[in-house]
Scaffold this motif. Structure first.
Motif, PDB file in Angstrom:
ATOM      1  N   GLU A 240       0.826  -1.200   0.000  1.00  0.00           N
ATOM      2  CA  GLU A 240       0.000   0.000   0.000  1.00  0.00           C
ATOM      3  C   GLU A 240       0.867   1.259   0.000  1.00  0.00           C
ATOM      4  OE1 GLU A 240      -0.549  -2.775   1.580  1.00  0.00           O
ATOM      5  OE2 GLU A 240      -2.621  -3.306   1.082  1.00  0.00           O
TER       6      GLU A 240
ATOM      7  N   ILE B 269       2.214   2.078  -3.422  1.00  0.00           N
ATOM      8  CA  ILE B 269       1.147   2.712  -4.198  1.00  0.00           C
ATOM      9  C   ILE B 269       0.962   4.166  -3.772  1.00  0.00           C
ATOM     10  CG2 ILE B 269      -1.342   2.618  -4.686  1.00  0.00           C
ATOM     11  CD1 ILE B 269      -1.110  -0.470  -4.419  1.00  0.00           C
TER      12      ILE B 269
ATOM     13  N   SER C  37       3.783   6.356  -4.934  1.00  0.00           N
ATOM     14  CA  SER C  37       3.679   6.560  -6.375  1.00  0.00           C
ATOM     15  C   SER C  37       2.613   7.604  -6.705  1.00  0.00           C
ATOM     16  CB  SER C  37       3.367   5.233  -7.069  1.00  0.00           C
ATOM     17  OG  SER C  37       3.126   5.447  -8.439  1.00  0.00           O
ATOM     18  N   SER C  38       1.492   7.541  -6.002  1.00  0.00           N
ATOM     19  CA  SER C  38       0.436   8.546  -6.215  1.00  0.00           C
ATOM     20  C   SER C  38       0.954   9.946  -5.956  1.00  0.00           C
ATOM     21  CB  SER C  38      -0.702   8.347  -5.213  1.00  0.00           C
ATOM     22  OG  SER C  38      -1.606   7.443  -5.694  1.00  0.00           O
TER      23      SER C  38
ATOM     24  N   MET D 234      -3.131  14.193   4.627  1.00  0.00           N
ATOM     25  CA  MET D 234      -3.918  13.172   5.340  1.00  0.00           C
ATOM     26  C   MET D 234      -3.107  11.886   5.481  1.00  0.00           C
ATOM     27  SD  MET D 234      -7.623  13.766   3.551  1.00  0.00           S
ATOM     28  CE  MET D 234      -8.516  12.349   4.170  1.00  0.00           C
ATOM     29  N   HIS D 235      -2.401  11.551   4.424  1.00  0.00           N
ATOM     30  CA  HIS D 235      -1.558  10.360   4.445  1.00  0.00           C
ATOM     31  C   HIS D 235      -0.441  10.518   5.480  1.00  0.00           C
ATOM     32  CE1 HIS D 235       1.855   7.858   2.964  1.00  0.00           C
ATOM     33  NE2 HIS D 235       0.906   6.957   2.799  1.00  0.00           N
TER      34      HIS D 235
ATOM     35  N   ALA E  23      -1.848  10.263   9.056  1.00  0.00           N
ATOM     36  CA  ALA E  23      -2.187   8.897   9.456  1.00  0.00           C
ATOM     37  C   ALA E  23      -0.930   8.164   9.900  1.00  0.00           C
ATOM     38  CB  ALA E  23      -2.857   8.167   8.302  1.00  0.00           C
ATOM     39  N   TRP E  24       0.137   8.298   9.125  1.00  0.00           N
ATOM     40  CA  TRP E  24       1.358   7.560   9.458  1.00  0.00           C
ATOM     41  C   TRP E  24       2.107   8.154  10.639  1.00  0.00           C
ATOM     42  CZ3 TRP E  24       2.940   2.848   8.185  1.00  0.00           C
ATOM     43  CH2 TRP E  24       2.267   2.215   7.132  1.00  0.00           C
TER      44      TRP E  24
ATOM     45  N   GLN F 264       0.332   6.820  13.574  1.00  0.00           N
ATOM     46  CA  GLN F 264       0.598   5.387  13.785  1.00  0.00           C
ATOM     47  C   GLN F 264       1.989   5.175  14.363  1.00  0.00           C
ATOM     48  OE1 GLN F 264      -1.401   2.861  13.313  1.00  0.00           O
ATOM     49  NE2 GLN F 264      -2.805   3.255  11.618  1.00  0.00           N
ATOM     50  N   LEU F 265       2.970   5.720  13.664  1.00  0.00           N
ATOM     51  CA  LEU F 265       4.357   5.415  14.042  1.00  0.00           C
ATOM     52  C   LEU F 265       4.840   6.272  15.206  1.00  0.00           C
ATOM     53  CD1 LEU F 265       5.929   4.866  10.497  1.00  0.00           C
ATOM     54  CD2 LEU F 265       4.922   3.185  12.040  1.00  0.00           C
TER      55      LEU F 265
END
Ligand SMILES: [Fe+2]
Ligand SMILES: [Fe+2]
Lengths: 249, 328
Positions: free
Chosen positions: A35, A38, A41-42, A136-137, A140-141, A144-145
């Motif tokens: 994921e 991907i 890359s986006s 947003m990405h 989120a990470w 999490q981390l």
């Protein structure tokens, strides 16, 4: 004078996006989970698309065509900040760079939406809607981390080591005053203030602490001074193109 | 890409001895009637294991296949190619994601599948054990390797296992774009400057043999897949797929003024069957068993990525990590 200042702004933004987009694309096949291959890359595609748009505006202002600008200049002609040139390193390095850089991007586009240069304001509006997903990405990470015992220390180290480079994003360019006076762009100082408050707010939701922002920024990129990492990146990027720059590929 | 070129195990009737004959008969009748099997339906153990084997191979081919092309993302000549290639390779990784999910419905986890890939226990398409030396090689892959895979995937999408078919439908839709992109790139090279033309011809020379291998050994050498064909796991014979590929693409390659390095390649007008020279099947066997030019490198990249990313996956499992809803 005004046109030169606008070009300078466009070059630094375009070069940032191109070089970081290129770096992000290097995660292909190497991500910690599919994921993330991907996702990187986006983001890379968005950034390269954004750089293309900025080079196209430059082309309309009398500069060469986007392919020539991007694929034939030497490193000392590039105006990207040094942060984007660094190799992808481990995932933590790339993630923290993405977090720091994309918040700067997001707020830069926010400011540029009000630019008196219509063409730039329109592009900024479109790009901010892409950038929204990038932050947003990153959020989120980071959450999490930044909250897991396995990763907190690694992430904190990357924040601490990355801050000087991140502050270099906001190195004022030589003609910035003209941009501010003419209502083109409100300037790096204002941008960095907004950036800082976003960074603080996200980190406060984690067990990570704010890195020392009184650290001296690593500047130079905006004046064409780069790390030894940039020229090899550009050589690789133009490896095929330079076989025959006149050919259609 | 990049499915296709699946290698199947020999399968024998005696392996079905322990199955309940009534259930087995009902299962086979359903397939015969053209019904699709869902993950919750009864299925013979052999069907399950062979499907896992095939879908897993397909998924591995997508991620390993993204490596030789991926190398060219950072070298693609010009914005247009760079953006298109990035999108294409991203699709391929997305295909892997879909396919691993389809295989997981049969009871094997993604992690276990990737572990078996790295161990060399499960296979992937042989063609990715060859190196992409030049930009033209990456164009050959995007056009013709993808074209070969599409022949295979379209056949497979009519198979009996519903989750695999659903994944393949989405995949095939994206493949259409890959083919167009690859064809476009090859046209530019084949009709370009002398240097570009030569580059393209050399790529065809290098890749032709692995391309013929791609569809697997001739049918006469792979006879023990009868049950798999009856169960609609294996949907078309190797020779059928290869012949269909020749039929569709050899004329297109010739049309571009490119030569195919096989003097015997010719269609028999009576039978519609293409004749071709023996592409050295011993090389195929050697490469698929691990001794190709890039097998070690490809698996090493995957292994390193897994090792370097381990801490991230561990952190995701940590009970303290907050769950964030996916973006889409
Ligand atoms: Fe694919
Ligand atoms: Fe494909």
């Amino acid at each position: 004078m005004k046109n030169e200042a606008i070009k300078e702004l466009l070059y630094k933004m375009a070069d940032d996006q191109l070089v970081l987009g290129h770096r992000n694309s290097e995660w292909n096949g190497l991500g910690p989970i599919l994921e993330e291959d991907i996702a990187f890359s986006s983001m890379a595609q968005d950034k390269i698309g954004q750089s293309l748009e900025f080079y196209s505006i430059l082309n309309e202002m009398g500069e060469k065509d986007p392919d020539t600008i991007a694929f034939t200049r030497k490193a000392d002609k590039f105006k990207c900040c040094q942060y984007v040139e660094h190799p992808i390193g481990e995932y933590d390095f790339s993630l923290v760079r993405h977090f720091f850089f994309d918040y700067a991007d997001y707020h830069r586009f926010e400011l540029l939406k009000n630019s008196k240069v219509e063409r730039i304001a329109m592009a900024a509006k479109k790009f901010q809607s892409e950038s929204k997903y990038h932050i947003m990405h990153a959020n989120a990470w980071m959450k999490q981390l930044g909250n897991s015992d396995v990763s907190i220390e690694r992430m904190q180290n990357c924040l601490n080591e990355g801050i000087a480079l991140a502050l270099g994003i906001f190195e004022p360019s030589p003609m910035e005053n003209v941009l501010i006076e003419e209502g083109v762009f409100e300037g790096e100082k204002k941008l960095s203030e907004r950036w800082l408050s976003s960074i603080q707010s996200i980190l406060s939701k984690t067990e990570l602490s704010m890195p020392d922002i009184s650290t001296a920024p690593i500047n130079g990129g905006r004046q064409g001074k780069h790390t030894p990492h940039l020229q090899p990146l550009l050589d690789e990027m133009s490896e095929v193109f330079s076989i025959d720059p006149e050919a259609e590929w | 890409m990049y499915g296709g070129g699946n290698s199947f195990e020999d399968v024998y009737d005696k392996e079905l001895k322990h199955e309940d004959p009534e259930q087995l008969a009902e299962f086979e009748a359903r397939i015969e009637r053209g019904e699709k099997i869902e993950s919750t339906d009864w299925m013979p153990e052999l069907y399950r294991t062979q499907l896992i084997r095939m879908i897993e191979q397909h998924a591995h081919s997508e991620i390993i296949g993204s490596l030789p092309e991926g190398t060219w993302i950072t070298r693609a000549p010009g914005f247009k190619r760079k953006l298109a290639l990035m999108a294409k390779v991203q699709d391929e990784v997305g295909h892997a994601q879909l396919l691993y999910a389809a295989a997981e419905t049969l009871g094997k986890s993604r992690e276990d599948m990737i572990t078996d890939l790295i161990n060399g226990k499960s296979k992937y398409s042989n063609i990715f054990n060859y190196p992409a030396f030049t930009w033209a090689d990456s164009c050959f892959i995007s056009w013709l390797v993808d074209a070969g895979a599409i022949v295979n995937q379209i056949a497979n999408s009519k198979g009996s296992y519903a989750p695999y078919c659903r994944a393949l439908e989405r995949i095939c839709a994206e493949e259409a774009f890959h083919l167009k992109y690859g064809h476009h790139c090859v046209i530019h090279l084949a009709t370009g400057s002398p240097v570009q033309r030569q580059m393209m011809q050399e790529a065809v020379n290098r890749w032709w043999k692995p391309m013929v291998h791609f569809f697997g050994p001739p049918d006469k050498d792979s006879v023990h897949t009868r049950i798999l064909m009856k169960w609609k796991v294996k949907m078309a014979s190797n020779d059928e797929c290869r012949n269909q590929f020749f039929d569709m693409y050899v004329p297109k390659i010739w049309e571009l003024g490119l030569e195919i390095p096989d003097p015997n390649l010719k269609k028999d007008p009576e039978t519609g069957i293409w004749n071709y020279s023996d592409p050295d099947w011993s090389e195929f066997k050697r490469v698929i068993n691990g001794d190709g030019p890039c097998n070690k490198e490809r698996l090493a990249v995957r292994r390193i990525a897994e090792e370097r990313g381990l801490w991230v996956r561990q952190a995701l499992k940590s009970p303290k990590a907050t769950y964030t809803t996916p973006l889409a």
